[in-house]
Design an enzyme around this catalytic site. Structure first.
Site, PDB file in Angstrom:
ATOM      1  N   ASP A  30     -47.912 -24.220  66.694  1.00 27.74           N
ATOM      2  CA  ASP A  30     -47.471 -25.219  65.716  1.00 27.74           C
ATOM      3  C   ASP A  30     -46.478 -26.206  66.318  1.00 27.74           C
ATOM      4  O   ASP A  30     -46.161 -27.218  65.721  1.00 27.74           O
ATOM      5  CB  ASP A  30     -46.809 -24.533  64.513  1.00 27.74           C
ATOM      6  CG  ASP A  30     -47.768 -23.590  63.804  1.00 27.74           C
ATOM      7  OD1 ASP A  30     -48.951 -23.950  63.682  1.00 27.74           O
ATOM      8  OD2 ASP A  30     -47.339 -22.500  63.393  1.00 27.74           O
ATOM      9  N   HIS A  31     -45.976 -25.866  67.464  1.00 27.39           N
ATOM     10  CA  HIS A  31     -44.884 -26.658  68.050  1.00 27.39           C
ATOM     11  C   HIS A  31     -45.251 -27.033  69.483  1.00 27.39           C
ATOM     12  O   HIS A  31     -44.893 -26.318  70.412  1.00 27.39           O
ATOM     13  CB  HIS A  31     -43.584 -25.855  68.018  1.00 27.39           C
ATOM     14  CG  HIS A  31     -42.361 -26.647  68.333  1.00 27.39           C
ATOM     15  ND1 HIS A  31     -41.889 -26.829  69.604  1.00 27.39           N
ATOM     16  CD2 HIS A  31     -41.494 -27.311  67.530  1.00 27.39           C
ATOM     17  CE1 HIS A  31     -40.781 -27.547  69.594  1.00 27.39           C
ATOM     18  NE2 HIS A  31     -40.528 -27.856  68.348  1.00 27.39           N
ATOM     19  N   PHE A  32     -46.080 -28.096  69.679  1.00 30.69           N
ATOM     20  CA  PHE A  32     -46.598 -28.975  68.647  1.00 30.69           C
ATOM     21  C   PHE A  32     -48.121 -28.909  68.680  1.00 30.69           C
ATOM     22  O   PHE A  32     -48.701 -28.833  69.764  1.00 30.69           O
ATOM     23  CB  PHE A  32     -46.143 -30.412  68.907  1.00 30.69           C
ATOM     24  CG  PHE A  32     -44.654 -30.591  68.843  1.00 30.69           C
ATOM     25  CD1 PHE A  32     -44.023 -30.832  67.629  1.00 30.69           C
ATOM     26  CD2 PHE A  32     -43.879 -30.509  69.996  1.00 30.69           C
ATOM     27  CE1 PHE A  32     -42.646 -31.018  67.573  1.00 30.69           C
ATOM     28  CE2 PHE A  32     -42.503 -30.684  69.932  1.00 30.69           C
ATOM     29  CZ  PHE A  32     -41.877 -30.939  68.733  1.00 30.69           C
ATOM     30  N   ILE A  49     -44.554 -25.907  73.266  1.00 27.41           N
ATOM     31  CA  ILE A  49     -43.258 -25.716  73.933  1.00 27.41           C
ATOM     32  C   ILE A  49     -42.342 -24.887  73.039  1.00 27.41           C
ATOM     33  O   ILE A  49     -42.434 -24.934  71.815  1.00 27.41           O
ATOM     34  CB  ILE A  49     -42.556 -27.057  74.270  1.00 27.41           C
ATOM     35  CG1 ILE A  49     -42.463 -27.955  73.028  1.00 27.41           C
ATOM     36  CG2 ILE A  49     -43.254 -27.748  75.406  1.00 27.41           C
ATOM     37  CD1 ILE A  49     -41.632 -29.194  73.246  1.00 27.41           C
TER      38      ILE A  49
END
Lengths: 220, 128
Positions: A30-32, A49
């Site tokens: 989700d990131h990113f 990351i």
């Protein structure tokens, strides 16, 4: 837990812990995540990351254990303040973070801790100038038939070595000695099962011993 | 150490601990209201003062704790005479005249000024 293992402990002075960043961790997806346009084309590829906030949390756990260990985990040690946090590089899958926490000041009320974040980047993962995975780089190198002995990927030239990527200053409070005089439950809920498991697997706590019962433990 | 030198070092500590600008840290500025300190900042300020001046600060020494929650010190929303006397005894670096004139509880935060903190450090250094 946001650290995987305690690798060094000098009581009341310094604690070193490591964290392996893995693509198996859900938050990295989700990131990113990738940005896809209305026509289905990828506008920007996924950029997995480690969130900076979780790096700070990792350092807080590292420092919290150091401060808790100082009083045999009798105190409920809580993170009270992030005085400063500076990170100069990002950590992606395959990287290893090394957190070093050192006690600057210690009192019955709490402690101030100075932390250093280091990154080992064996895969040449994420750079500040964009996300270019190692495999992609190798592919490009092969396509133009560049020799594999091309310039080192790591700025320090030490592939797999650690480089300092940040400093974090933290203030911890001993919850039962707070200024407001608020009373909390007697058992030490701060150092829960996750902490106990980490401390046992790292050799800080002995098998069968618990928080506040460190007698049979050893320093890793 | 001269008082103006102490002031400059205290200012440096407050700028660092509270992320305020240099020019905000004046002798009359109140630590909690004007500079925006919260209770946990007192721990940070205490640690930084210890490092800057090389002395130890006991808990509650800079600013007495538990005043507002003690029914003997506060009654009907005002600091009692006993509370005023306790402040004078335990925190001689703090000027309580303004609180004596207006003892409303909310005024307690106003009496802890930068000047009081400088006096606190000065007293500690003189006692060493």
């Amino acid at each position: 837990m946001w650290i995987d293992r305690v690798v060094e402990l000098i009581p009341r002075e310094r604690l070193v812990a490591i964290k392996n960043v893995s693509l198996a961790e859900e938050h990295l997806h989700d990131h990113f995540e990738a940005v896809v346009g209305d026509d289905g084309s990828v506008v920007r590829s996924a950029l997995p990351i480690m969130p900076a906030s979780l790096i700070i949390e990792g350092m807080a756990q590292t420092g919290g254990i150091l401060v808790g260990h100082a009083e045999d985990f009798r105190e409920k040690v809580i993170l009270a303040k992030v005085s400063k946090a500076e990170l100069s590089r990002e950590a992606g899958p395959g990287c290893q973070l090394r957190y070093t926490a050192e006690i600057k000041s210690f009192s019955p009320a709490g402690a101030s801790v100075s932390g250093t974040v280091e990154l080992s980047d064996p895969a040449g993962c994420v750079k500040n100038d964009g996300c270019r995975g190692d495999a992609q780089l190798l592919h490009e190198k092969e396509s133009v038939e560049k020799p594999k002995t091309a310039s080192p990927r790591h700025p320090s030239g030490e592939s797999g070595g650690f480089e300092v990527i940040g400093t974090i200053e933290l203030i911890f409070s001993h919850l039962d000695r707070n200024m407001a005089g608020v009373e909390y439950p007697e058992h030490n809920f701060v150092f829960g099962e996750g902490f106990k498991t980490l401390l046992r697997t790292s050799g800080v706590l002995g098998e069968g011993s618990g928080i506040g019962d460190r007698g049979s433990g050893k320093e890793p | 150490m001269q008082r103006d030198e102490i002031f400059e070092k205290v200012k440096g500590v407050l700028v660092e601990a509270l992320a305020v600008d240099d020019d905000e840290v004046t002798p009359d500025a109140t630590i909690f209201n004007d500079l925006g300190a919260e209770s946990i900042d007192m721990l940070d300020i205490g640690f930084q003062l210890e490092q800057a001046f090389g002395f130890k600060i006991e808990q509650g020494e800079m600013f007495p704790e538990g005043v507002t929650s003690d029914p003997e010190m506060v009654a009907d929303g005002k600091v009692t005479d006993k509370g005023i006397a306790m402040l004078k005894e335990r925190a001689p670096h703090i000027k309580v005249a303004a609180l004596e004139a207006d003892p409303r509880l909310e005024k307690v935060r106003d009496i802890f000024t930068v000047d009081a903190l400088v006096t606190f450090v000065e007293n500690k250094l003189n006692a060493a």
